[in-house]
Motif scaffolding. Sequence first.
Motif, PDB file in Angstrom:
ATOM      1  N   LEU A  53      51.761  66.204  31.457  1.00 56.64           N
ATOM      2  CA  LEU A  53      51.415  67.535  31.962  1.00 56.64           C
ATOM      3  C   LEU A  53      49.904  67.716  32.087  1.00 56.64           C
ATOM      4  CD1 LEU A  53      52.321  70.332  32.859  1.00 56.64           C
ATOM      5  CD2 LEU A  53      52.342  71.032  30.462  1.00 56.64           C
ATOM      6  N   GLU A  54      49.153  67.268  31.094  1.00 57.30           N
ATOM      7  CA  GLU A  54      47.697  67.404  31.130  1.00 57.30           C
ATOM      8  C   GLU A  54      47.106  66.676  32.342  1.00 57.30           C
ATOM      9  OE1 GLU A  54      43.884  65.668  28.647  1.00 57.30           O
ATOM     10  OE2 GLU A  54      45.724  66.090  27.542  1.00 57.30           O
ATOM     11  N   SER A  55      47.560  65.448  32.559  1.00 58.15           N
ATOM     12  CA  SER A  55      47.057  64.668  33.692  1.00 58.15           C
ATOM     13  C   SER A  55      47.554  65.225  35.024  1.00 58.15           C
ATOM     14  CB  SER A  55      47.490  63.208  33.541  1.00 58.15           C
ATOM     15  OG  SER A  55      46.942  62.644  32.370  1.00 58.15           O
ATOM     16  N   TYR A  56      48.776  65.719  35.025  1.00 57.08           N
ATOM     17  CA  TYR A  56      49.337  66.352  36.224  1.00 57.08           C
ATOM     18  C   TYR A  56      48.465  67.523  36.675  1.00 57.08           C
ATOM     19  CZ  TYR A  56      52.417  69.814  38.489  1.00 57.08           C
ATOM     20  OH  TYR A  56      52.946  70.782  39.311  1.00 57.08           O
ATOM     21  N   LEU A  57      48.074  68.377  35.732  1.00 60.97           N
ATOM     22  CA  LEU A  57      47.231  69.521  36.058  1.00 60.97           C
ATOM     23  C   LEU A  57      45.839  69.080  36.506  1.00 60.97           C
ATOM     24  CD1 LEU A  57      48.242  71.893  33.112  1.00 60.97           C
ATOM     25  CD2 LEU A  57      48.952  72.059  35.506  1.00 60.97           C
ATOM     26  N   ALA A  58      45.330  68.006  35.885  1.00 62.39           N
ATOM     27  CA  ALA A  58      44.015  67.479  36.264  1.00 62.39           C
ATOM     28  C   ALA A  58      44.046  66.946  37.691  1.00 62.39           C
ATOM     29  CB  ALA A  58      43.587  66.382  35.290  1.00 62.39           C
ATOM     30  N   THR A  59      45.141  66.281  38.057  1.00 60.91           N
ATOM     31  CA  THR A  59      45.270  65.744  39.414  1.00 60.91           C
ATOM     32  C   THR A  59      45.360  66.869  40.435  1.00 60.91           C
ATOM     33  OG1 THR A  59      46.407  63.772  38.590  1.00 60.91           O
ATOM     34  CG2 THR A  59      46.650  64.254  40.924  1.00 60.91           C
ATOM     35  N   GLN A  60      46.090  67.907  40.107  1.00 57.63           N
ATOM     36  CA  GLN A  60      46.184  69.050  41.012  1.00 57.63           C
ATOM     37  C   GLN A  60      44.813  69.641  41.305  1.00 57.63           C
ATOM     38  OE1 GLN A  60      49.112  71.765  39.212  1.00 57.63           O
ATOM     39  NE2 GLN A  60      50.429  71.366  40.975  1.00 57.63           N
ATOM     40  N   SER A  61      43.969  69.709  40.289  1.00 53.11           N
ATOM     41  CA  SER A  61      42.629  70.272  40.462  1.00 53.11           C
ATOM     42  C   SER A  61      41.695  69.308  41.185  1.00 53.11           C
ATOM     43  CB  SER A  61      42.026  70.628  39.091  1.00 53.11           C
ATOM     44  OG  SER A  61      42.815  71.584  38.422  1.00 53.11           O
ATOM     45  N   ALA A  62      41.858  68.013  40.903  1.00 56.91           N
ATOM     46  CA  ALA A  62      40.913  67.020  41.419  1.00 56.91           C
ATOM     47  C   ALA A  62      41.167  66.632  42.868  1.00 56.91           C
ATOM     48  CB  ALA A  62      40.945  65.765  40.538  1.00 56.91           C
ATOM     49  N   VAL A  63      42.424  66.749  43.325  1.00 65.04           N
ATOM     50  CA  VAL A  63      42.759  66.267  44.675  1.00 65.04           C
ATOM     51  C   VAL A  63      43.452  67.372  45.473  1.00 65.04           C
ATOM     52  CG1 VAL A  63      43.649  64.292  45.948  1.00 65.04           C
ATOM     53  CG2 VAL A  63      43.235  64.063  43.505  1.00 65.04           C
ATOM     54  N   PRO A  64      42.697  68.350  45.946  1.00 64.48           N
ATOM     55  CA  PRO A  64      43.306  69.399  46.771  1.00 64.48           C
ATOM     56  C   PRO A  64      43.630  68.871  48.172  1.00 64.48           C
ATOM     57  CG  PRO A  64      40.936  69.706  46.679  1.00 64.48           C
ATOM     58  CD  PRO A  64      41.251  68.563  45.751  1.00 64.48           C
TER      59      PRO A  64
END
Length: 279
Positions: A53-64
């Motif tokens: 979940l932590e990495s999932y949220l980070a990816t959402q923010s990092a790759v719009p």
Amino acid sequence: MNPSLSKLLQLACNTDNAKSCFAIDVGAHHGEFSKFLMQTGLFGKVLAFEPNLESYLATQSAVPSQDNCVVEVINSALSSASGMLDLHCDADTATASLLQYDSSYLISGKIKRHTVSVLTLDEYLGANSDLGRLQCLKIDTQGNDLSVIKGGECAISVHRPIIQTEFIYIPLYEGQCSPAELTEALVHLDYKMYSLNNLHVTPEGRLAFCDAVFIPKELDIPVTQKFICIDDQISYQTQINILTEICEDRLNVINVLDAEVQRLNKILNGSHKPNSEKV
């Protein structure tokens, strides 16, 4: 990012058909590879699978998403069968795996277990048949790559994507797939190895892990009879990294010792102060 794969994609993919093609990043972590896929301009869509979940949220923010490429991040793992499984993760979230850490693995912090959703590639693409053609499949699931391939054999046979997977040569996870098993599975699907990249070695010089790129046998990529030796560059970089780590460790020790010397000096100087004279 992998220069060999970048060149291969430019040779193999047609920018005119980008909108009708997509790529998949299995084990997206913080989205570094998804960003690379998006920036190539070769895909109309990138699907990033990340169960943590932590990495999932980070990816959402990092790759719009951008105008020319939609990025969809999916909070799920891929494997050979769907269901719910435990994800094992220490403080370094990049090492998270459906497999347990090997007993000899140098753990970073406390191991946490999260129950996560697991899908198969065939299931997902079967339910989303309007995506177009899968042209690139990157798999980095920390020892579980073979299970991802087994769960996507139908999709791989139909779409014939370029595949990047991870070869692990030393024990890191219990039940991890071997480079030989991965190669055999992909050869069985009529693939051939194209390149090995991002090589990591131990301080003793033993090969630890690397990325392996495979292409369908029918994909005709020209071969130029001009060669570049990259081994020295890799060796030098490895030595630099090792020396940097050693220097950082020793600097930390020096700082600790220096702080202790200063503390003792303060105690010593305090004990030698003359007593105040009585009036």
